[in-house]
Design a protein around this motif. Sequence first.
Motif, PDB file in Angstrom:
ATOM      1  N   PHE A  34       0.829  -1.205   0.000  1.00  0.00           N
ATOM      2  CA  PHE A  34       0.000   0.000   0.000  1.00  0.00           C
ATOM      3  C   PHE A  34       0.865   1.259   0.000  1.00  0.00           C
ATOM      4  O   PHE A  34       0.592   2.218  -0.723  1.00  0.00           O
ATOM      5  CB  PHE A  34      -0.916  -0.010   1.223  1.00  0.00           C
ATOM      6  CG  PHE A  34      -1.766   1.218   1.356  1.00  0.00           C
ATOM      7  CD1 PHE A  34      -2.909   1.379   0.583  1.00  0.00           C
ATOM      8  CD2 PHE A  34      -1.422   2.224   2.253  1.00  0.00           C
ATOM      9  CE1 PHE A  34      -3.691   2.522   0.692  1.00  0.00           C
ATOM     10  CE2 PHE A  34      -2.200   3.356   2.372  1.00  0.00           C
ATOM     11  CZ  PHE A  34      -3.336   3.508   1.588  1.00  0.00           C
ATOM     12  N   TRP A  35       1.933   1.264   0.803  1.00  0.00           N
ATOM     13  CA  TRP A  35       2.848   2.393   0.892  1.00  0.00           C
ATOM     14  C   TRP A  35       3.487   2.670  -0.467  1.00  0.00           C
ATOM     15  O   TRP A  35       3.611   3.815  -0.892  1.00  0.00           O
ATOM     16  CB  TRP A  35       3.899   2.081   1.942  1.00  0.00           C
ATOM     17  CG  TRP A  35       4.703   3.226   2.460  1.00  0.00           C
ATOM     18  CD1 TRP A  35       6.046   3.432   2.280  1.00  0.00           C
ATOM     19  CD2 TRP A  35       4.255   4.322   3.265  1.00  0.00           C
ATOM     20  NE1 TRP A  35       6.454   4.575   2.919  1.00  0.00           N
ATOM     21  CE2 TRP A  35       5.373   5.141   3.536  1.00  0.00           C
ATOM     22  CE3 TRP A  35       3.020   4.681   3.787  1.00  0.00           C
ATOM     23  CZ2 TRP A  35       5.282   6.296   4.297  1.00  0.00           C
ATOM     24  CZ3 TRP A  35       2.931   5.832   4.547  1.00  0.00           C
ATOM     25  CH2 TRP A  35       4.050   6.623   4.800  1.00  0.00           C
ATOM     26  N   ALA A  36       3.892   1.593  -1.149  1.00  0.00           N
ATOM     27  CA  ALA A  36       4.493   1.735  -2.478  1.00  0.00           C
ATOM     28  C   ALA A  36       3.477   2.250  -3.484  1.00  0.00           C
ATOM     29  O   ALA A  36       3.786   3.105  -4.324  1.00  0.00           O
ATOM     30  CB  ALA A  36       5.054   0.386  -2.937  1.00  0.00           C
ATOM     31  N   LEU A  37       2.244   1.741  -3.412  1.00  0.00           N
ATOM     32  CA  LEU A  37       1.193   2.166  -4.332  1.00  0.00           C
ATOM     33  C   LEU A  37       0.902   3.660  -4.186  1.00  0.00           C
ATOM     34  O   LEU A  37       0.808   4.387  -5.183  1.00  0.00           O
ATOM     35  CB  LEU A  37      -0.072   1.352  -4.070  1.00  0.00           C
ATOM     36  CG  LEU A  37      -1.318   1.747  -4.875  1.00  0.00           C
ATOM     37  CD1 LEU A  37      -1.095   1.509  -6.356  1.00  0.00           C
ATOM     38  CD2 LEU A  37      -2.536   0.968  -4.383  1.00  0.00           C
ATOM     39  N   MET A  38       0.761   4.123  -2.955  1.00  0.00           N
ATOM     40  CA  MET A  38       0.465   5.534  -2.709  1.00  0.00           C
ATOM     41  C   MET A  38       1.587   6.437  -3.236  1.00  0.00           C
ATOM     42  O   MET A  38       1.338   7.459  -3.868  1.00  0.00           O
ATOM     43  CB  MET A  38       0.263   5.780  -1.209  1.00  0.00           C
ATOM     44  CG  MET A  38      -0.968   5.143  -0.611  1.00  0.00           C
ATOM     45  SD  MET A  38      -2.531   5.792  -1.320  1.00  0.00           S
ATOM     46  CE  MET A  38      -2.909   4.488  -2.501  1.00  0.00           C
ATOM     47  N   TYR A  39       2.802   6.050  -2.974  1.00  0.00           N
ATOM     48  CA  TYR A  39       3.934   6.868  -3.419  1.00  0.00           C
ATOM     49  C   TYR A  39       4.056   6.864  -4.939  1.00  0.00           C
ATOM     50  O   TYR A  39       4.288   7.910  -5.554  1.00  0.00           O
ATOM     51  CB  TYR A  39       5.216   6.345  -2.791  1.00  0.00           C
ATOM     52  CG  TYR A  39       6.430   7.179  -3.114  1.00  0.00           C
ATOM     53  CD1 TYR A  39       6.679   8.370  -2.442  1.00  0.00           C
ATOM     54  CD2 TYR A  39       7.334   6.772  -4.097  1.00  0.00           C
ATOM     55  CE1 TYR A  39       7.796   9.136  -2.732  1.00  0.00           C
ATOM     56  CE2 TYR A  39       8.450   7.529  -4.394  1.00  0.00           C
ATOM     57  CZ  TYR A  39       8.681   8.707  -3.711  1.00  0.00           C
ATOM     58  OH  TYR A  39       9.780   9.465  -4.013  1.00  0.00           O
ATOM     59  N   ALA A  40       3.893   5.686  -5.547  1.00  0.00           N
ATOM     60  CA  ALA A  40       4.019   5.585  -7.002  1.00  0.00           C
ATOM     61  C   ALA A  40       2.965   6.442  -7.703  1.00  0.00           C
ATOM     62  O   ALA A  40       3.268   7.163  -8.656  1.00  0.00           O
ATOM     63  CB  ALA A  40       3.899   4.128  -7.433  1.00  0.00           C
ATOM     64  N   VAL A  41       1.730   6.367  -7.215  1.00  0.00           N
ATOM     65  CA  VAL A  41       0.629   7.065  -7.879  1.00  0.00           C
ATOM     66  C   VAL A  41       0.642   8.561  -7.588  1.00  0.00           C
ATOM     67  O   VAL A  41       0.568   9.392  -8.508  1.00  0.00           O
ATOM     68  CB  VAL A  41      -0.723   6.458  -7.460  1.00  0.00           C
ATOM     69  CG1 VAL A  41      -1.884   7.304  -7.993  1.00  0.00           C
ATOM     70  CG2 VAL A  41      -0.836   5.027  -7.967  1.00  0.00           C
ATOM     71  N   PHE A  42       0.741   8.922  -6.313  1.00  0.00           N
ATOM     72  CA  PHE A  42       0.545  10.316  -5.926  1.00  0.00           C
ATOM     73  C   PHE A  42       1.827  11.150  -5.916  1.00  0.00           C
ATOM     74  O   PHE A  42       1.759  12.372  -5.730  1.00  0.00           O
ATOM     75  CB  PHE A  42      -0.132  10.391  -4.554  1.00  0.00           C
ATOM     76  CG  PHE A  42      -1.534   9.877  -4.572  1.00  0.00           C
ATOM     77  CD1 PHE A  42      -2.544  10.586  -5.197  1.00  0.00           C
ATOM     78  CD2 PHE A  42      -1.840   8.656  -3.995  1.00  0.00           C
ATOM     79  CE1 PHE A  42      -3.843  10.111  -5.227  1.00  0.00           C
ATOM     80  CE2 PHE A  42      -3.142   8.167  -4.021  1.00  0.00           C
ATOM     81  CZ  PHE A  42      -4.148   8.893  -4.647  1.00  0.00           C
ATOM     82  N   GLU A  47       4.350  13.426 -10.781  1.00  0.00           N
ATOM     83  CA  GLU A  47       5.503  14.131 -11.337  1.00  0.00           C
ATOM     84  C   GLU A  47       5.673  13.832 -12.824  1.00  0.00           C
ATOM     85  O   GLU A  47       6.112  14.689 -13.594  1.00  0.00           O
ATOM     86  CB  GLU A  47       6.768  13.735 -10.584  1.00  0.00           C
ATOM     87  CG  GLU A  47       6.823  14.261  -9.155  1.00  0.00           C
ATOM     88  CD  GLU A  47       8.033  13.762  -8.399  1.00  0.00           C
ATOM     89  OE1 GLU A  47       8.397  14.383  -7.384  1.00  0.00           O
ATOM     90  OE2 GLU A  47       8.628  12.746  -8.822  1.00  0.00           O
ATOM     91  N   ALA A  48       5.324  12.613 -13.218  1.00  0.00           N
ATOM     92  CA  ALA A  48       5.485  12.218 -14.615  1.00  0.00           C
ATOM     93  C   ALA A  48       4.594  13.013 -15.557  1.00  0.00           C
ATOM     94  O   ALA A  48       4.899  13.131 -16.753  1.00  0.00           O
ATOM     95  CB  ALA A  48       5.202  10.724 -14.780  1.00  0.00           C
ATOM     96  N   VAL A  49       3.499  13.569 -15.040  1.00  0.00           N
ATOM     97  CA  VAL A  49       2.621  14.400 -15.879  1.00  0.00           C
ATOM     98  C   VAL A  49       2.830  15.876 -15.564  1.00  0.00           C
ATOM     99  O   VAL A  49       1.910  16.684 -15.617  1.00  0.00           O
ATOM    100  CB  VAL A  49       1.138  14.010 -15.708  1.00  0.00           C
ATOM    101  CG1 VAL A  49       0.881  12.629 -16.265  1.00  0.00           C
ATOM    102  CG2 VAL A  49       0.704  14.096 -14.248  1.00  0.00           C
ATOM    103  N   ASP A  50       4.064  16.210 -15.194  1.00  0.00           N
ATOM    104  CA  ASP A  50       4.497  17.594 -14.981  1.00  0.00           C
ATOM    105  C   ASP A  50       3.921  18.244 -13.730  1.00  0.00           C
ATOM    106  O   ASP A  50       3.750  19.459 -13.666  1.00  0.00           O
ATOM    107  CB  ASP A  50       4.182  18.475 -16.187  1.00  0.00           C
ATOM    108  CG  ASP A  50       4.960  18.062 -17.411  1.00  0.00           C
ATOM    109  OD1 ASP A  50       4.450  18.249 -18.524  1.00  0.00           O
ATOM    110  OD2 ASP A  50       6.078  17.536 -17.249  1.00  0.00           O
TER     111      ASP A  50
END
Length: 224
Positions: A34-42, A47-50
């Motif tokens: 869950f921790w990884a999911l939250m960080y990856a998404v949010f 950041e990947a979409v500027d």
Amino acid sequence: MSKMTMNDTPSSQILNAFERFTKTSAWPAYAGCFWALMYAVFVRFYEAVDGFIGGFGQPDDPESFSMASYIAGVVILLCGFVLIGLVKPWGKVVPVWVPLIGGRKIQRLVILVPTLLCTAFLIAHGLTGMITKALLLAGVITINLPGWIVDTNRFALWDLLFYEPWFLIMGILSGLTAAHYAHASDAPLSAFRRSTVLYLIVILLLTMFLTSSIVFDFVDKISF
């Protein structure tokens, strides 16, 4: 026939608090995923979409930064799902539907070694970043950030209060999951204890090296 008591059990086989916790607790794997999911998404995908979280600056090359953030997000997601595998049956035996190797037992080192390497990096990264950013805010050291136009103090606060704690917590959850997997894979208790002590020493030395490399600037262009 006399009943066995605690005194009849060799002291070397009595589990300490850490060993009892890691042997019976699978929840760090789910918390880590869950921790990884939250960080990856949010964080990373944002950041990947500027989207620049933190507002402390901008990269010289936004396109490269966006791509790097996207790739990092994917890798972090995969790592999170790997943790689930460490507490599920398919983390010990290859699923039968997998061609050629289905049903074969997975050697524990095949899973443990990469997990522990990532764990050491995560914990050392978090500790190093928190130590060096605290020193930066205290005016003890300066840190160069090539490729960024940045407000250094705001960057340090963002790193100290959010970015590096994520690494540290993720590393702890990953390490607890790896310990649980080692118990579930019937690793000998004596080997588990020796390996735990050696592993903590390695993390300490790695943290000291990375911190020193930033404080004394003897590794060119290292950035945390």
